[in-house]
Scaffold this active site. Structure first.
Site, short mmCIF file in Angstrom:
data_model
loop_
_atom_site.label_atom_id
_atom_site.label_comp_id
_atom_site.label_asym_id
_atom_site.label_seq_id
_atom_site.Cartn_x
_atom_site.Cartn_y
_atom_site.Cartn_z
N HIS A 65 20.87 82.79 70.13
CA HIS A 65 19.90 83.01 71.19
C HIS A 65 19.09 84.28 70.93
O HIS A 65 19.48 85.15 70.15
CB HIS A 65 20.61 83.10 72.54
CG HIS A 65 21.19 81.80 72.99
ND1 HIS A 65 21.89 81.65 74.16
CD2 HIS A 65 21.17 80.56 72.42
CE1 HIS A 65 22.27 80.39 74.31
NE2 HIS A 65 21.85 79.71 73.26
N GLU A 67 18.38 86.93 72.81
CA GLU A 67 18.92 88.23 73.20
C GLU A 67 19.89 88.77 72.16
O GLU A 67 19.89 89.97 71.85
CB GLU A 67 19.63 88.13 74.56
CG GLU A 67 18.73 87.70 75.71
CD GLU A 67 18.74 86.19 75.93
OE1 GLU A 67 18.61 85.78 77.09
OE2 GLU A 67 18.88 85.43 74.94
N CYS A 99 25.19 85.63 76.35
CA CYS A 99 24.23 86.73 76.15
C CYS A 99 24.39 87.82 77.20
O CYS A 99 24.20 89.01 76.92
CB CYS A 99 22.81 86.19 76.15
SG CYS A 99 22.44 85.12 74.74
N ALA A 169 -9.75 63.07 73.50
CA ALA A 169 -11.06 63.51 73.04
C ALA A 169 -12.07 62.51 73.60
O ALA A 169 -12.02 61.32 73.26
CB ALA A 169 -11.13 63.55 71.52
N THR A 211 -2.69 51.79 68.68
CA THR A 211 -3.34 52.92 68.01
C THR A 211 -2.96 52.95 66.53
O THR A 211 -3.79 53.24 65.66
CB THR A 211 -2.95 54.25 68.69
OG1 THR A 211 -3.46 54.25 70.02
CG2 THR A 211 -3.51 55.44 67.94
#
Length: 376
Positions: A65, A67, A99, A169, A211
Site C-alpha cells: 500500500h 502508506e 497501514c 466523439a 463495433t
C-alpha cells in the site's frame, strides 16, 4: 487573529500536499487489481520549511500500500511528521500489516485523510487506531477530488459494479460514424491521443460486437512508453460473432481480450474464439440471448474490474444510458460534418440527461471535451 491566520495557512498547506498526493495516486490507475490506487506523502519541517520526505503510491497489483511505501522512503523522517493519505489507512490484517499500525509505529504526529474507506473491514477503524495512539487526525481534505480519482474503487464497493465512463466523439451534425464505412475520424489527432490516456486510466475498455464487426478497433494504448498499460478489452457479444480476423487478435497478449457470450452462442463459435486466444465467459441473458447492462457490470465487478471506458457503439451506449448505469460522460464535440448517412449519436451537448452535472471542459485542437458526472 494570529491563531486564525495560522489555521488558514495550515489548511492551505494541507490542500496543497493532498492535491499532490491525489496526482501521485493517478499514476497507477487501472493497475492495482481490486485495490484502489492511493497516494501518500510524509511531510516534515526541514529548516523551518514543510518538506516531502516520503512518497508512495499503491504498487502494481495492489500491494504494498501507498502508506507503507511512503513510510519506508521517509525512514526516521516519519517521526513527528504529518502523513497525507488519499484514503483512510487500512486497519485489517491481509497480505501486509495494517497501514494504520505502521503509521503509529513510525511515530507520526498527525495524519490528514481525504476520505474514509467504505470497506466494512476499515470504515473508520483506521482513524480509531490512530486517535487511540494520540495522533491528530483530520478527515475531508480535498475529499471531492480524491473521490473522483478513486471513483472506480468506491463504486465497486458501494454498488458491486465498476464505474462507467461513456466516451463519445460527436460530429457537428450529431453523428458518431457513417453506416458501412468502418472507422470514421470524427475528431483530430490531439483528441484521439487524449482518448489513449483515458484508456490508461481505466481497468477495461468495452464495446459492442457490432463495433468490432464494422470498425475493427484495436482498443489498445498506442502511446510511446505506455503500450504495456493497455486495459482489458471487453466485447459484448451474445452470439459469439466477433470475427476471428479482428485486429485485436493481432496483439501479443490476446488473453486480455474478454468476450462476453450467452448460452445461445454456438459452442463451435465460442471454441474458435478461445483457440484464437480470447477469454470467453458466459453470462446470463434473456431468451433471445440479449444481456441486461446491469448483468454485464455485475459480472465485471465479480472479476474485480473497478472502471470501464465504454467506447461504443450507439446501441450499446444507449442501453447503458437508459439503464442509468453511466456515471461519467466524456463528450468530444467536433467540427466535422458526417452527413445524412451518419449514425445518430445517442446523446449530444443539448441532450445530456438532467441528472448529470458538467464538471469540466477542455480544448484539444479544434475539438472540445465536455465532461459530465452524476454525483458520487
Amino acid at each position: 487573529m494570529l491563531e486564525r491566520s495560522a489555521s488558514a495557512r495550515q489548511e492551505a498547506l494541507d490542500r496543497r500536499f493532498m492535491a499532490a498526493a491525489i496526482r501521485l495516486s493517478r499514476q497507477h490507475l487501472g493497475l492495482t487489481a481490486e485495490n484502489p490506487s492511493v497516494g501518500s506523502l510524509v511531510v516534515r519541517e526541514v529548516d523551518g520549511v514543510p518538506t516531502i520526505v516520503g512518497r508512495g503510491v499503491t504498487a502494481l497489483g495492489g500491494r504494498p500500500h501507498a502508506e507503507l511505501q511512503a513510510l519506508g522512503e521517509a525512514g526516521e523522517g516519519a517521526r513527528g511528521a504529518t502523513i497525507y493519505a488519499t484514503l483512510e489507512p487500512c486497519s485489517h490484517i491481509g497480505k501486509a500489516p495494517p497501514c494504520a499500525d505502521a503509521i503509529v509505529a513510525a511515530g507520526a504526529r498527525r495524519v490528514v485523510i481525504a476520505t474514509l474507506d467504505p470497506d466494512i473491514r476499515v470504515a473508520g477503524r483506521g482513524v480509531a487506531i490512530l486517535k487511540r495512539a494520540g495522533i491528530e487526525v483530520d478527515v475531508g481534505c480535498e475529499e471531492v477530488a480524491a473521490k473522483r480519482a478513486m471513483a472506480g474503487f468506491l463504486t465497486l464497493r458501494a454498488k458491486g459494479r465498476p464505474f462507467v465512463t461513456l466516451k463519445l466523439a460527436v460530429s457537428a451534425d450529431g453523428r458518431i460514424g457513417r453506416v458501412g464505412a468502418g472507422q470514421v475520424s470524427i475528431t483530430g489527432p490531439i483528441a484521439r491521443r487524449a482518448v489513449q490516456i483515458m484508456r490508461v486510466e481505466h481497468d477495461a475498455v468495452m464495446v459492442g460486437v457490432q463495433t468490432v464487426v464494422e470498425d475493427d478497433p484495436l482498443l489498445t494504448v498506442r502511446l510511446d512508453g505506455l503500450a504495456q498499460r493497455s486495459p482489458l478489452r471487453v466485447v459484448v457479444d451474445p452470439l459469439a460473432r466477433t470475427p476471428l480476423a479482428a485486429r485485436m487478435f493481432s496483439e501479443r497478449d490476446c488473453s486480455r481480450v474478454l468476450v462476453l457470450a450467452s448460452a445461445k452462442a454456438q459452442a463451435r463459435a465460442v471454441g474458435r474464439l478461445r483457440d484464437r486466444g480470447a477469454t470467453v465467459e458466459t453470462i446470463t441473458s434473456d431468451y433471445k440471448g440479449r444481456f441486461e447492462p446491469r448483468e454485464i457490470l455485475r459480472h465485471l465487478g465479480v472479476r474485480g474490474v473497478k472502471s470501464v471506458l465504454l467506447e461504443g457503439g450507439a446501441e450499446t451506449a444507449r442501453r447503458f444510458l437508459e439503464a442509468g448505469l453511466v456515471d461519467r460522460i466524456a463528450l468530444f464535440a467536433a467540427e466535422t460534418v458526417v452527413g445524412e448517412s451518419g449514425v445518430a449519436a445517442p446523446i449530444a451537448e443539448d441532450s445530456v440527461p438532467p441528472d448529470f452535472n458538467q464538471v469540466g471542459e477542455e480544448s484539444f485542437g479544434s475539438d472540445r471535451l465536455i465532461e459530465y458526472e452524476r454525483p458520487l
